[in-house]
Design a protein around this motif. Structure first.
Motif, PDB file in Angstrom:
ATOM      1  N   LEU A 241      -4.846   4.060   3.090  1.00  0.00           N
ATOM      2  CA  LEU A 241      -5.176   3.284   1.889  1.00  0.00           C
ATOM      3  C   LEU A 241      -5.448   1.810   2.187  1.00  0.00           C
ATOM      4  CD1 LEU A 241      -2.563   4.941  -0.490  1.00  0.00           C
ATOM      5  CD2 LEU A 241      -5.053   5.258  -0.526  1.00  0.00           C
ATOM      6  N   ASN A 242      -5.596   1.483   3.477  1.00  0.00           N
ATOM      7  CA  ASN A 242      -5.971   0.124   3.882  1.00  0.00           C
ATOM      8  C   ASN A 242      -5.076  -0.927   3.232  1.00  0.00           C
ATOM      9  OD1 ASN A 242      -7.467  -1.834   5.213  1.00  0.00           O
ATOM     10  ND2 ASN A 242      -9.015  -1.984   3.608  1.00  0.00           N
ATOM     11  N   ALA A 243      -3.772  -0.703   3.308  1.00  0.00           N
ATOM     12  CA  ALA A 243      -2.813  -1.621   2.686  1.00  0.00           C
ATOM     13  C   ALA A 243      -2.928  -3.014   3.302  1.00  0.00           C
ATOM     14  CB  ALA A 243      -1.397  -1.086   2.864  1.00  0.00           C
ATOM     15  N   ARG A 244      -2.907  -4.025   2.439  1.00  0.00           N
ATOM     16  CA  ARG A 244      -3.024  -5.399   2.938  1.00  0.00           C
ATOM     17  C   ARG A 244      -2.692  -6.376   1.821  1.00  0.00           C
ATOM     18  NH1 ARG A 244      -8.083  -3.498   1.715  1.00  0.00           N
ATOM     19  NH2 ARG A 244      -9.498  -4.899   0.558  1.00  0.00           N
ATOM     20  N   SER A 245      -2.411  -7.597   2.240  1.00  0.00           N
ATOM     21  CA  SER A 245      -2.275  -8.690   1.280  1.00  0.00           C
ATOM     22  C   SER A 245      -3.416  -9.671   1.518  1.00  0.00           C
ATOM     23  CB  SER A 245      -0.931  -9.408   1.443  1.00  0.00           C
ATOM     24  OG  SER A 245      -0.926 -10.184   2.635  1.00  0.00           O
ATOM     25  N   GLU A 246      -3.735 -10.450   0.526  1.00  0.00           N
ATOM     26  CA  GLU A 246      -4.838 -11.395   0.655  1.00  0.00           C
ATOM     27  C   GLU A 246      -4.559 -12.439   1.731  1.00  0.00           C
ATOM     28  OE1 GLU A 246      -5.749 -13.037  -3.164  1.00  0.00           O
ATOM     29  OE2 GLU A 246      -6.814 -11.236  -3.839  1.00  0.00           O
ATOM     30  N   LEU A 247      -3.290 -12.736   1.972  1.00  0.00           N
ATOM     31  CA  LEU A 247      -2.916 -13.722   2.995  1.00  0.00           C
ATOM     32  C   LEU A 247      -2.620 -13.057   4.337  1.00  0.00           C
ATOM     33  CD1 LEU A 247      -0.647 -16.163   0.934  1.00  0.00           C
ATOM     34  CD2 LEU A 247      -3.057 -16.436   1.585  1.00  0.00           C
ATOM     35  N   ASN A 248      -2.880 -11.760   4.432  1.00  0.00           N
ATOM     36  CA  ASN A 248      -2.661 -11.011   5.674  1.00  0.00           C
ATOM     37  C   ASN A 248      -1.220 -11.142   6.166  1.00  0.00           C
ATOM     38  OD1 ASN A 248      -3.497  -9.297   7.781  1.00  0.00           O
ATOM     39  ND2 ASN A 248      -3.846 -11.042   9.143  1.00  0.00           N
TER      40      ASN A 248
ATOM     41  N   TRP B 222       2.656   1.130  -8.719  1.00  0.00           N
ATOM     42  CA  TRP B 222       2.729  -0.251  -9.173  1.00  0.00           C
ATOM     43  C   TRP B 222       1.771  -1.167  -8.415  1.00  0.00           C
ATOM     44  CZ3 TRP B 222       8.802  -0.763  -9.242  1.00  0.00           C
ATOM     45  CH2 TRP B 222       9.295  -0.084 -10.361  1.00  0.00           C
ATOM     46  N   ARG B 223       1.577  -0.890  -7.124  1.00  0.00           N
ATOM     47  CA  ARG B 223       0.795  -1.833  -6.309  1.00  0.00           C
ATOM     48  C   ARG B 223      -0.541  -1.245  -5.837  1.00  0.00           C
ATOM     49  NH1 ARG B 223       6.059  -3.035  -5.076  1.00  0.00           N
ATOM     50  NH2 ARG B 223       6.180  -1.594  -3.316  1.00  0.00           N
ATOM     51  N   MET B 224      -1.163  -0.453  -6.669  1.00  0.00           N
ATOM     52  CA  MET B 224      -2.531  -0.038  -6.390  1.00  0.00           C
ATOM     53  C   MET B 224      -3.459  -1.124  -6.916  1.00  0.00           C
ATOM     54  SD  MET B 224      -4.599   3.458  -7.269  1.00  0.00           S
ATOM     55  CE  MET B 224      -3.746   4.312  -5.952  1.00  0.00           C
ATOM     56  N   ALA B 225      -4.274  -1.685  -6.030  1.00  0.00           N
ATOM     57  CA  ALA B 225      -5.072  -2.863  -6.383  1.00  0.00           C
ATOM     58  C   ALA B 225      -6.012  -2.592  -7.548  1.00  0.00           C
ATOM     59  CB  ALA B 225      -5.869  -3.313  -5.158  1.00  0.00           C
ATOM     60  N   GLU B 226      -6.565  -1.387  -7.624  1.00  0.00           N
ATOM     61  CA  GLU B 226      -7.533  -1.078  -8.667  1.00  0.00           C
ATOM     62  C   GLU B 226      -6.910  -0.995 -10.052  1.00  0.00           C
ATOM     63  OE1 GLU B 226      -9.209  -0.044  -4.799  1.00  0.00           O
ATOM     64  OE2 GLU B 226      -7.301   0.448  -5.771  1.00  0.00           O
TER      65      GLU B 226
ATOM     66  N   THR C 167      -5.558  -6.537 -12.705  1.00  0.00           N
ATOM     67  CA  THR C 167      -6.633  -7.464 -13.069  1.00  0.00           C
ATOM     68  C   THR C 167      -6.615  -8.695 -12.186  1.00  0.00           C
ATOM     69  OG1 THR C 167      -5.182  -8.404 -14.773  1.00  0.00           O
ATOM     70  CG2 THR C 167      -6.724  -6.668 -15.452  1.00  0.00           C
ATOM     71  N   THR C 168      -5.421  -9.069 -11.727  1.00  0.00           N
ATOM     72  CA  THR C 168      -5.283 -10.176 -10.768  1.00  0.00           C
ATOM     73  C   THR C 168      -4.327  -9.736  -9.669  1.00  0.00           C
ATOM     74  OG1 THR C 168      -3.454 -11.175 -12.015  1.00  0.00           O
ATOM     75  CG2 THR C 168      -5.702 -11.943 -12.523  1.00  0.00           C
ATOM     76  N   LEU C 169      -4.505 -10.302  -8.474  1.00  0.00           N
ATOM     77  CA  LEU C 169      -3.691  -9.935  -7.327  1.00  0.00           C
ATOM     78  C   LEU C 169      -2.880 -11.120  -6.843  1.00  0.00           C
ATOM     79  CD1 LEU C 169      -6.249  -7.829  -5.216  1.00  0.00           C
ATOM     80  CD2 LEU C 169      -4.603  -7.023  -6.929  1.00  0.00           C
ATOM     81  N   ASN C 170      -1.601 -10.890  -6.590  1.00  0.00           N
ATOM     82  CA  ASN C 170      -0.749 -11.906  -5.978  1.00  0.00           C
ATOM     83  C   ASN C 170      -1.092 -11.973  -4.493  1.00  0.00           C
ATOM     84  OD1 ASN C 170       1.397 -13.247  -4.658  1.00  0.00           O
ATOM     85  ND2 ASN C 170       2.826 -12.711  -6.298  1.00  0.00           N
ATOM     86  N   PRO C 171      -1.466 -13.131  -3.967  1.00  0.00           N
ATOM     87  CA  PRO C 171      -1.926 -13.209  -2.569  1.00  0.00           C
ATOM     88  C   PRO C 171      -0.867 -12.813  -1.548  1.00  0.00           C
ATOM     89  CG  PRO C 171      -1.661 -15.405  -3.520  1.00  0.00           C
ATOM     90  CD  PRO C 171      -1.540 -14.447  -4.648  1.00  0.00           C
ATOM     91  N   ASN C 172       0.403 -12.838  -1.919  1.00  0.00           N
ATOM     92  CA  ASN C 172       1.465 -12.468  -0.977  1.00  0.00           C
ATOM     93  C   ASN C 172       1.848 -10.994  -1.048  1.00  0.00           C
ATOM     94  OD1 ASN C 172       2.346 -14.899   0.485  1.00  0.00           O
ATOM     95  ND2 ASN C 172       2.756 -15.709  -1.561  1.00  0.00           N
TER      96      ASN C 172
END
Length: 681
Positions: free
Chosen positions: A522-529, A594-598, A601-606
């Motif tokens: 599922l290519n799990a990741r955070s925006e800040l890597n 809870w943490r499926m990006a789709e 509406t907004t994503l916490n970068p951490n």
């Protein structure tokens, strides 16, 4: 003249034997046996000749030599065998494929006849055996081994002159997507769909060789400081492990290093190593570097690791001093035998226990050997320390020895071997590790645990013996070749199951590997890597280098009560406590629902999110069944049961009127809990 004509005939026949240029074919000119009349005619009958004429003794006056004319006429009537070459589709072909083997004829093919024959290899049906091209259908894979075939071709011209040629091919496996997925369930940290597609079409051995050849993706370069901190902390070590585990191309090496980390255990869970992330990462990198190297070299690197030295207290270990009430620490001496090399009892090559004449097990060592090895591991401390009592605390370099603190007494090792008095720390170390490495237990003891970590909890004795044999000799006289051992484990019939299925053929997946598999697909990741995953042991019962003791999270011989009567082990179930399982279930729900990006509406970068856009599109555009087929491939390697599929269909019917992201999230959550997914088979 007859001699000259005969000479020309022989020369022409020999030149015709040259055949074509293919290295894989062996042409041979084979003229039909001539009758006596033919022989007389060939040698004696030439148009315009006078066989009774004697050679002229007159000087040459410019006239054409009659004998030369006779010779030329004779050679023009000589038939030569066809010049034949064989063209293969490729040097290596795939099992289950249809191939065509072509003949290449020099010159005209008019009047030629062809006869193909199979000489060796499993019997095939030959199509076009009397034509210039032979078509064969190679059987599908029924074993891990390659198959060799040899074919012959005889080409005969209208005059009866023939050329005989042989050629050989080797057929190797071509993994289907399901077969590739099954291999990669055992040999990776959870294969993505792209990785499975890339491996399909290759043979198992080719994929393993490709992986072994990849350079290690080390964790040290991925170790970063926590924001606004001058030095990395424990969580940064975990972050580095996630980054490498999720994205490293050398997945086989990463999986094997993880397995080794559960054999050569160190831990920073509530130990002095908690504040030494550089040392912990350096230790893991050492396992990565030696994952396909020699076991003896790995054993020495483990022994001289300062992280291991601190964990099992042989760093700073001193020789005996009666006045100061000091005696050598025996901690590492015990564990290097019990856990890292030979185990507690003598073993046969197949891992079964050796018994004495009274039917009792035979201990591998006693207190005498413990004391002897404890003396060996004295006098070692951090590299480049100014003095023994002023250690450098360098956790990234192998330990150095101070001879004044090393025991120079006699040291008794396994098998009665003795290191003489006044032997220094370096020589003592080499002799002691050689002594351990030479013990007959090492091969079955380590082989069994690697099989358990990668393939199955209950390998047969025959499986263990086959792998232990490779451990003792990789085929080139080398003992301890871990690359060869890993290949032997993953290519064995009990791992690949081409011709038979064992009753107990798999293993429980480790909880952290279940999580890692889902995250990779599922290519799990955070925006800040950043992958800051706190309290892994609380949530999943384990984490990288987080064992509660040197005995790992679970013992290789753990038998749950339910399996006692069957004589089976299930090591991973030792951490399947009620609290751990509840925490794991909650962890999967948090990740997948809870943490499926789709669904945001907004994503916490951490925050680490799962990305399932491809799944959502597949469900929307193609429906449920194609999506379940995809899940069967990437998560189950084709082992999704009818019961599980039916449960997933029922679940989706409950959410069918909800949006596609929620439907996918709920399906993935149920997959994470399903018995099929949590059992690697």
């Amino acid at each position: 003249m007859k001699m000259r004509v005969l000479f020309l005939l022989v020369t022409l026949a020999l030149s015709a034997c040259g055949g074509g240029g293919s290295e894989s074919s062996t042409p041979t000119a084979t003229p039909q046996s001539p009758t006596s009349d033919e022989s007389t005619n060939d040698t004696n009958t030439t148009s315009g000749s006078n066989p009774t004429a004697s050679p002229s003794t007159e000087p040459n006056n410019g006239a054409v030599d009659q004998n030369a004319s006779d010779d030329l006429a004779d050679t023009q009537n000589v038939s030569t065998s066809p010049v034949v070459d064989i063209r293969l589709p490729s040097d290596v072909v795939r099992k289950g494929s249809v191939i065509t083997i072509d003949s290449v004829i020099e010159g005209s093919t008019e009047g030629l006849s062809f006869a193909w024959t199979q000489i060796s290899g499993p019997t095939l049906i030959l199509t076009g055996a009397d034509s210039a091209s032979l078509t064969v259908t190679l059987p599908s894979a029924s074993s891990i081994n390659s198959e060799s075939y040899t074919f012959s071709l005889t080409v005969t011209d209208s005059a009866g002159m023939s050329t005989y040629t042989e050629t050989s091919i080797e057929s190797v496996n071509a993994m289907t997507e399901l077969q590739a997925s099954a291999l990669m369930q055992q040999a990776t940290l959870g294969a993505t769909y792209a990785e499975t597609q890339s491996a399909s079409g290759m043979s198992e051995s080719e994929w393993l060789d490709q992986q072994i050849a990849l350079a290690p993706t080390l964790h040290t370069p991925l170790l970063e400081n926590y924001p606004d901190r001058d030095n990395p902390s424990h969580i940064n070590r975990i972050d580095a492990w996630w980054k490498a585990s999720l994205s490293a191309p050398d997945q086989l090496r990463q999986r094997v290093a993880f397995a080794l980390s559960e054999i050569f255990v160190i831990s920073d869970a509530n130990t002095a190593l908690r504040g030494e992330p550089e040392g912990m990462v350096a230790y893991y990198d050492m396992l990565l570097k030696h994952a396909f190297g020699n076991f003896r070299t790995l054993l020495e690197s483990v022994t001289l690791s300062p992280a291991m030295g601190v964990y099992l207290s042989h760093l700073g270990n001193e020789k005996a001093n009666v006045v100061l009430n000091i005696r050598p620490d025996e901690n590492y001496a015990r564990e290097v035998m019990q856990l890292f090399t030979i185990g507690l009892n003598e073993l046969n090559l197949d891992g079964s226990l050796k018994l004495d004449t009274n039917g009792n097990t035979i201990p591998t060592y006693s207190q005498t050997e413990i004391a002897g090895f404890a003396k060996v591991f004295t006098g070692w401390t951090f590299a480049y320390s100014a003095r023994w009592d002023r250690p450098s605390r360098n956790y990234t370099l192998p330990m150095h020895a101070f001879i004044d603190y090393h025991s120079m007494e006699e040291k008794t090792l396994l098998g009665g071997e003795v290191i003489p008095k006044n032997t220094g720390p370096h020589e003592s170390m080499q002799l002691a590790l050689d002594n351990l490495f030479s013990h007959s237990n090492v091969a079955p003891f380590i082989s069994t645990q690697l099989i358990q970590r990668l393939v199955k909890s209950n390998p047969t004795q025959a499986y263990i013996a086959r792998v232990a044999t490779i451990f003792n000799d990789n085929g080139e006289g080398v003992k301890g070749d871990l690359g060869a051992v890993i290949k032997a484990i993953l290519l064995d019939e009990e791992a690949r199951k081409y011709s038979s299925v064992q009753l107990h053929s798999g293993k429980i997946k480790e909880p952290i590997l279940v999580k890692l598999h889902l995250w990779r697909v599922l290519n799990a990741r955070s925006e800040l890597n950043r992958y800051y995953t706190w309290n892994l042991t609380t949530a999943y019962g384990q984490g990288p280098l987080l064992s509660p003791s040197v005995f790992n999270f679970f013992r290789p011989d753990h038998k749950p009560n339910e399996l006692q009567s069957l004589g089976l082990v299930a090591p991973e179930l030792q951490i399947a406590t009620d609290s751990n399982m509840i925490s794991t279930i909650n962890g999967h729900y948090g990740d997948l629902v809870w943490r499926m990006a789709e669904r945001k509406t907004t994503l916490n970068p951490n925050t680490i999110y799962m990305y399932a856009q491809a799944d959502i599109e597949m469900l929307t555009n193609n429906g449920l069944q194609p999506l379940l087929d995809y899940y069967d491939l990437v998560y189950f390697a084709g082992t999704m049961s009818d019961t599980t599929r039916s449960a997933l269909v029922d679940l989706d019917s409950y959410f069918v009127n909800r949006d596609a992201p929620l439907r996918v999230a709920q399906l993935l959550y149920m997959i994470s809990l399903s018995p099929d997914f949590n059992y690697q088979n």
